[in-house]
Design a protein around this motif. Structure first.
Motif, PDB file in Angstrom:
ATOM      1  N   PRO A  29       0.608  -1.487   0.010  1.00 43.02           N
ATOM      2  CA  PRO A  29      -0.009  -0.018   0.139  1.00 43.02           C
ATOM      3  C   PRO A  29       0.981   1.348   0.025  1.00 43.02           C
ATOM      4  CG  PRO A  29       0.093  -1.039   2.096  1.00 43.02           C
ATOM      5  CD  PRO A  29       0.784  -2.032   1.350  1.00 43.02           C
ATOM      6  N   ARG A  30       0.367   2.267  -0.634  1.00 50.29           N
ATOM      7  CA  ARG A  30       1.194   3.473  -0.786  1.00 50.29           C
ATOM      8  C   ARG A  30       0.162   4.545   0.010  1.00 50.29           C
ATOM      9  NH1 ARG A  30       1.163   0.928  -5.727  1.00 50.29           N
ATOM     10  NH2 ARG A  30      -0.755   2.199  -6.180  1.00 50.29           N
ATOM     11  N   PRO A  31       0.783   5.874   0.206  1.00 56.81           N
ATOM     12  CA  PRO A  31      -0.405   6.722   0.868  1.00 56.81           C
ATOM     13  C   PRO A  31      -1.346   7.284  -0.043  1.00 56.81           C
ATOM     14  CG  PRO A  31       2.122   7.269   1.058  1.00 56.81           C
ATOM     15  CD  PRO A  31       2.249   6.057   0.313  1.00 56.81           C
ATOM     16  N   GLU A  32      -1.244   7.278  -1.079  1.00 59.46           N
ATOM     17  CA  GLU A  32      -2.421   7.687  -1.964  1.00 59.46           C
ATOM     18  C   GLU A  32      -3.336   6.742  -2.207  1.00 59.46           C
ATOM     19  OE1 GLU A  32       1.159   6.249  -5.108  1.00 59.46           O
ATOM     20  OE2 GLU A  32       0.713   7.167  -3.049  1.00 59.46           O
ATOM     21  N   ASP A  33      -3.210   5.463  -1.746  1.00 58.98           N
ATOM     22  CA  ASP A  33      -4.353   4.379  -2.055  1.00 58.98           C
ATOM     23  C   ASP A  33      -5.341   4.386  -1.057  1.00 58.98           C
ATOM     24  OD1 ASP A  33      -2.683   3.312  -3.824  1.00 58.98           O
ATOM     25  OD2 ASP A  33      -1.477   1.766  -2.565  1.00 58.98           O
ATOM     26  N   GLN A  34      -6.288   4.130  -1.530  1.00 57.58           N
ATOM     27  CA  GLN A  34      -7.759   3.916  -0.660  1.00 57.58           C
ATOM     28  C   GLN A  34      -8.056   2.585  -0.451  1.00 57.58           C
ATOM     29  OE1 GLN A  34      -9.509   6.621   0.572  1.00 57.58           O
ATOM     30  NE2 GLN A  34      -8.473   8.295  -0.832  1.00 57.58           N
ATOM     31  N   VAL A  35      -7.390   1.952   0.671  1.00 53.16           N
ATOM     32  CA  VAL A  35      -7.558   0.553   1.176  1.00 53.16           C
ATOM     33  C   VAL A  35      -8.890   0.353   2.040  1.00 53.16           C
ATOM     34  CG1 VAL A  35      -6.348  -1.135   2.612  1.00 53.16           C
ATOM     35  CG2 VAL A  35      -4.776   0.431   1.222  1.00 53.16           C
ATOM     36  N   ILE A  36      -9.426  -0.692   1.667  1.00 49.66           N
ATOM     37  CA  ILE A  36     -10.478  -0.859   2.388  1.00 49.66           C
ATOM     38  C   ILE A  36     -10.392  -2.305   3.033  1.00 49.66           C
ATOM     39  CG2 ILE A  36     -12.188  -1.466   0.691  1.00 49.66           C
ATOM     40  CD1 ILE A  36     -14.438  -0.225   2.218  1.00 49.66           C
ATOM     41  N   GLU A  37     -10.358  -2.799   4.213  1.00 49.91           N
ATOM     42  CA  GLU A  37     -10.159  -3.979   4.777  1.00 49.91           C
ATOM     43  C   GLU A  37     -11.436  -4.641   5.196  1.00 49.91           C
ATOM     44  OE1 GLU A  37      -7.568  -6.797   7.991  1.00 49.91           O
ATOM     45  OE2 GLU A  37      -7.955  -4.736   8.203  1.00 49.91           O
ATOM     46  N   ILE A  38     -11.776  -5.999   4.976  1.00 51.96           N
ATOM     47  CA  ILE A  38     -12.841  -7.031   5.288  1.00 51.96           C
ATOM     48  C   ILE A  38     -12.512  -7.506   6.443  1.00 51.96           C
ATOM     49  CG2 ILE A  38     -14.688  -8.435   4.535  1.00 51.96           C
ATOM     50  CD1 ILE A  38     -14.291  -7.638   1.694  1.00 51.96           C
ATOM     51  N   GLY A  39     -13.280  -7.432   7.561  1.00 50.00           N
ATOM     52  CA  GLY A  39     -12.962  -8.204   8.833  1.00 50.00           C
ATOM     53  C   GLY A  39     -11.597  -7.907   9.555  1.00 50.00           C
ATOM     54  N   PRO A  40     -11.337  -6.710   9.868  1.00 47.72           N
ATOM     55  CA  PRO A  40      -9.841  -6.381  10.380  1.00 47.72           C
ATOM     56  C   PRO A  40      -9.645  -7.522  11.846  1.00 47.72           C
ATOM     57  CG  PRO A  40     -11.474  -4.665  11.145  1.00 47.72           C
ATOM     58  CD  PRO A  40     -12.280  -5.621   9.973  1.00 47.72           C
ATOM     59  N   GLY A  41     -10.661  -7.959  12.396  1.00 46.69           N
ATOM     60  CA  GLY A  41     -10.519  -8.718  13.666  1.00 46.69           C
ATOM     61  C   GLY A  41      -9.554  -7.961  14.628  1.00 46.69           C
ATOM     62  N   GLU A  42      -8.503  -8.350  15.088  1.00 47.20           N
ATOM     63  CA  GLU A  42      -7.684  -7.847  15.923  1.00 47.20           C
ATOM     64  C   GLU A  42      -6.511  -6.858  15.445  1.00 47.20           C
ATOM     65  OE1 GLU A  42      -7.273 -10.868  19.712  1.00 47.20           O
ATOM     66  OE2 GLU A  42      -6.064 -11.211  17.846  1.00 47.20           O
TER      67      GLU A  42
END
Length: 261
Positions: A29-42
């Motif tokens: 991942p880079r600072p300009e990315d739009q990251v979305i995580e499914i089920g981050p858990g802990e």
């Protein structure tokens, strides 16, 4: 303090550092990315992803996990947590609402609901740049299977028609708490450009593929009786005596494009 995994949510928390690092490296991942995580858990993946991207979104169904993850993320970056069932999250609308051009989706998916989540993400492929998922290895094998393989089936065809599917590496049970009873694997999926997507109606395509694989041992002439006749199969330049596992994804598109009365 570690959370107790809940069977009802199919939770297996990734904890082994070297596999976490390999996944984060694969996503890169880079600072300009739009990251979305499914089920981050802990937060095993969340926190290193957040450290690299600076900001990200996570979708979590288990309310018990949200306060601790929110507190730990505060010192790392800007994390927005959506409390929801991912199957009810409209990635396209969310991207429009947030001014996001393309999401980069990641997640250690619950095995019992992995296929519905995959199909849900694929429905929003136009709003997604790429996907990196941890899944049961058997599922990843099916996703990437080629025609003629024993595990080639509906999942293989429907995903490969809209995405490039690339298995990356296997993760052993011991990397999780509690350990699952099977090996896991990480897969990368990249949605295909619009011009490479099937021109057939999605509903028609789904119907043809589903019928073809419903009874794998039957020839297509028999398996597709309810959706098209032998002449229509021949018109698509497909052998009615072939079986579904012999056809490439593009063959199913040709079948779906044939007009039937």
């Amino acid at each position: 303090m570690s959370a107790r995994p809940k069977k009802s949510f199919g939770q297996h928390f990734l904890h082994e550092k070297r596999y976490i690092e390999r996944i984060v490296s694969a996503i890169s991942p880079r600072p300009e990315d739009q990251v979305i995580e499914i089920g981050p858990g802990e937060g095993a993946l969340t926190l290193p992803l957040l450290a690299a991207a600076g900001k990200m979104t996570a979708i979590e169904l288990d309310t018990d996990l949200i306060p601790d993850l929110t507190a730990r993320a505060a010192a790392v970056g800007s994390l927005q947590i959506i409390h929801a069932d991912v199957l009810k999250v409209d990635f396209t609308a969310l991207a429009r609402e947030r001014g996001v051009e393309k999401w980069r989706v990641a997640g250690n998916l619950p095995y019992y609901i992995s296929s519905p989540i995959l199909f849900h993400c694929v429905e929003h492929a136009a709003a997604i740049a790429d996907m990196h998922f941890m899944l049961q290895k058997e599922v990843v094998d099916r996703m990437a299977a080629e025609p003629g393989s024993k595990v080639y089936g509906r999942l293989s065809v429907m995903l490969q028609l809209v995405c490039q599917v690339e298995p990356l590496f296997t993760v052993p049970p011991g990397a999780f708490r509690p350990p699952p009873k099977v090996d896991s694997a990480v897969v990368r999926m990249r949605p295909l450009p619009t011009e490479q997507l099937p021109k057939a109606s999605p509903d028609r395509l789904h119907a043809v593929v589903k019928a073809a694989f419903a009874q794998r041992r039957k020839t297509l002439g028999n398996a597709l009786k309810q959706v098209m006749d032998t002449q229509a199969i021949l018109a698509a330049d497909v052998d009615p005596k072939a079986r579904a596992e012999d056809l490439a994804p593009a063959d199913f598109v040709r079948l779906a494009l044939i007009e039937t009365t």
